[in-house]
Enzyme design. Structure first.
Site, PDB file in Angstrom:
ATOM      1  CB  SER A   1       9.602   7.434  11.723  1.00 14.11           C
ATOM      2  OG  SER A   1       9.097   8.022  13.231  1.00 14.11           O
TER       3      SER A   1
ATOM      4  CB  SER B   1      -1.097  -0.027   1.596  1.00 12.17           C
ATOM      5  OG  SER B   1       0.002   0.589   2.555  1.00 12.17           O
TER       6      SER B   1
ATOM      7  CG  ASN C   1      12.079   1.241   6.308  1.00  6.12           C
ATOM      8  OD1 ASN C   1      11.524   1.014   5.727  1.00  6.12           O
ATOM      9  ND2 ASN C   1      12.438   0.915   7.660  1.00  6.12           N
TER      10      ASN C   1
ATOM     11  CD  GLU D   1       2.774   3.141   7.096  1.00 10.70           C
ATOM     12  OE1 GLU D   1       2.963   2.536   7.031  1.00 10.70           O
ATOM     13  OE2 GLU D   1       2.328   2.616   9.228  1.00 10.70           O
TER      14      GLU D   1
ATOM     15  CB  THR E   1      22.176   3.688   9.100  1.00  9.31           C
ATOM     16  OG1 THR E   1      21.691   3.269   9.947  1.00  9.31           O
ATOM     17  CG2 THR E   1      22.199   5.631   8.567  1.00  9.31           C
TER      18      THR E   1
ATOM     19  CG  HIS F   1       9.943   2.220  12.336  1.00  8.46           C
ATOM     20  ND1 HIS F   1       9.446   0.634  12.278  1.00  8.46           N
ATOM     21  CD2 HIS F   1       9.803   2.715  13.200  1.00  8.46           C
ATOM     22  CE1 HIS F   1       9.899  -0.302  13.257  1.00  8.46           C
ATOM     23  NE2 HIS F   1       9.736   0.712  13.937  1.00  8.46           N
TER      24      HIS F   1
ATOM     25  CD  GLU G   1      20.459   1.836  15.686  1.00 12.52           C
ATOM     26  OE1 GLU G   1      20.985   3.248  15.176  1.00 12.52           O
ATOM     27  OE2 GLU G   1      19.738   1.858  16.805  1.00 12.52           O
ATOM     28  CG  LEU G   2      16.579  -2.618  12.721  1.00 12.71           C
ATOM     29  CD1 LEU G   2      15.783  -3.905  10.846  1.00 12.71           C
ATOM     30  CD2 LEU G   2      15.350  -4.188  13.324  1.00 12.71           C
ATOM     31  CG  ASP G   3      13.547  -0.035  12.113  1.00  9.43           C
ATOM     32  OD1 ASP G   3      13.046  -0.949  13.047  1.00  9.43           O
ATOM     33  OD2 ASP G   3      13.075  -0.170  10.855  1.00  9.43           O
TER      34      ASP G   3
ATOM     35  NE  ARG H   1      15.134 -12.015   3.643  1.00 11.37           N
ATOM     36  CZ  ARG H   1      14.804 -13.085   5.108  1.00 11.37           C
ATOM     37  NH1 ARG H   1      13.758 -13.657   5.627  1.00 11.37           N
ATOM     38  NH2 ARG H   1      15.871 -13.426   5.048  1.00 11.37           N
TER      39      ARG H   1
ATOM     40  CG  LEU I   1      17.573  -4.141   3.577  1.00 14.61           C
ATOM     41  CD1 LEU I   1      17.670  -3.021   2.706  1.00 14.61           C
ATOM     42  CD2 LEU I   1      18.685  -5.493   2.461  1.00 14.61           C
TER      43      LEU I   1
ATOM     44  NE  ARG J   1      20.450 -12.344   7.334  1.00 16.93           N
ATOM     45  CZ  ARG J   1      18.635 -12.134   7.432  1.00 16.93           C
ATOM     46  NH1 ARG J   1      18.755 -11.040   6.683  1.00 16.93           N
ATOM     47  NH2 ARG J   1      18.160 -12.278   8.477  1.00 16.93           N
TER      48      ARG J   1
HETATM   49  C1  GRF Z   1       2.979  -0.997   7.057  1.00 18.04           C
HETATM   50  O1  GRF Z   1       2.313  -1.371   8.125  1.00 18.04           O
HETATM   51  C2  GRF Z   1       4.322  -0.162   7.026  1.00 18.04           C
HETATM   52  O2  GRF Z   1       4.717   0.539   8.127  1.00 18.04           O
HETATM   53  C3  GRF Z   1       5.737  -1.460   7.199  1.00 18.04           C
HETATM   54  O3  GRF Z   1       4.355  -2.305   6.502  1.00 18.04           O
HETATM   55  C4  GRF Z   1       3.215  -2.630   6.679  1.00 18.04           C
HETATM   56  C5  GRF Z   1       2.650  -2.783   5.289  1.00 18.04           C
HETATM   57  O4  GRF Z   1       2.734  -1.540   4.452  1.00 18.04           O
HETATM   58  N1  GRF Z   1       6.395  -0.519   7.101  1.00 18.04           N
HETATM   59  P1  GRF Z   1       2.132  -1.997   2.868  1.00 18.04           P
HETATM   60  O5  GRF Z   1       0.960  -2.005   3.114  1.00 18.04           O
HETATM   61  O6  GRF Z   1       3.031  -3.561   2.331  1.00 18.04           O
HETATM   62  O7  GRF Z   1       3.035  -0.474   2.666  1.00 18.04           O
END
Ligand code: GRF
Length: 199
Positions: free
Chosen positions: A135, A12, A106, A173, A140, A108, A142-144, A90, A92, A64
């Site tokens: 957000s 989405s 990204n 979002e 980077t 979050h 560091e995750l999130d 995933r 990274l 990976r």
């Molecule tokens: C959402 O909650 C988003 O914040 C997280 O993944 C979920 C699904 O996002 N990153 P989407 O509908 O696949 O864009």
């Protein structure tokens, strides 16, 4: 600018980003790339006329960096010079993150730096927070972590559950990410702060 959007599921956020890149927007989508062949977002991207690709992570097992080298090849074949992670699930490695340093975003679903990782809505509710949100940050190692480029916040309502809260955060979002990308694509890293009043 050309943008590659990486997804794992429904996409989405990808749809919102693709729909925003029209007219005088400085960027256009060049690829929607999923690690899961069955990601629903792949069909939505195709309906929107965007080239899609799949790099299934499963055959790579714990390799990976081998998986990430394939991601890089697909992204660069599309001539993208910006990467947007949008529901990409995933982790990274510094290899991939370093390759796209300063060129990867990204989204979050929390008010970072709070609630990095998973189950953010449940954690905000358990903590008794009165507000929550999402957000957009530069990615980077560091995750999130990474510099925050935008936030959208809303009040937590009495009776909210993780599902009702997630359902109210998702539309934020869909407003925040396109607004940040439009500014970021011009090289402007000034953070964007939205409230539900803007939504
Ligand atoms: C959402 O909650 C988003 O914040 C997280 O993944 C979920 C699904 O996002 N990153 P989407 O509908 O696949 O864009």
């Amino acid at each position: 600018r050309k943008v590659a959007i990486l997804i794992s599921g429904g996409g989405s956020n990808m749809v919102s980003l693709v729909r925003s890149m029209t007219g005088d927007h400085p960027a256009r989508p060049s690829l929607v790339l999923s690690n899961r062949p069955d990601a629903g977002g792949l069909l939505k991207a195709a309906d929107l006329g965007v080239t899609t690709a799949v790099v299934d992570h499963k055959p790579y097992g714990s390799n990976r960096e081998g998986f990430e080298a394939e991601l890089i090849a697909a992204i660069e074949a599309s001539e993208a010079d910006l990467v947007c992670l949008a529901g990409f699930m995933r982790v990274l490695t510094p290899y991939f993150v370093g390759h796209w340093a300063g060129r990867m975003l990204n989204i979050h679903p929390s008010l970072l730096p709070k609630y990095k990782g998973l189950h953010t809505h449940a954690r905000a509710l358990e903590a008794g927070d009165t507000e929550h949100g999402c957000s957009v940050h530069e990615v980077t190692a560091e995750l999130d972590g990474g510099p925050i480029l935008g936030q959208a916040r809303l009040p937590i309502l009495s009776g909210d559950t993780p599902d009702t809260l997630a359902a109210r955060v998702l539309p934020l979002e869909h407003r925040l990410y396109p607004a940040v990308l439009r500014r970021y694509a011009t090289g402007d890293r000034t953070p964007i702060l939205l409230t539900t009043a803007d939504a």
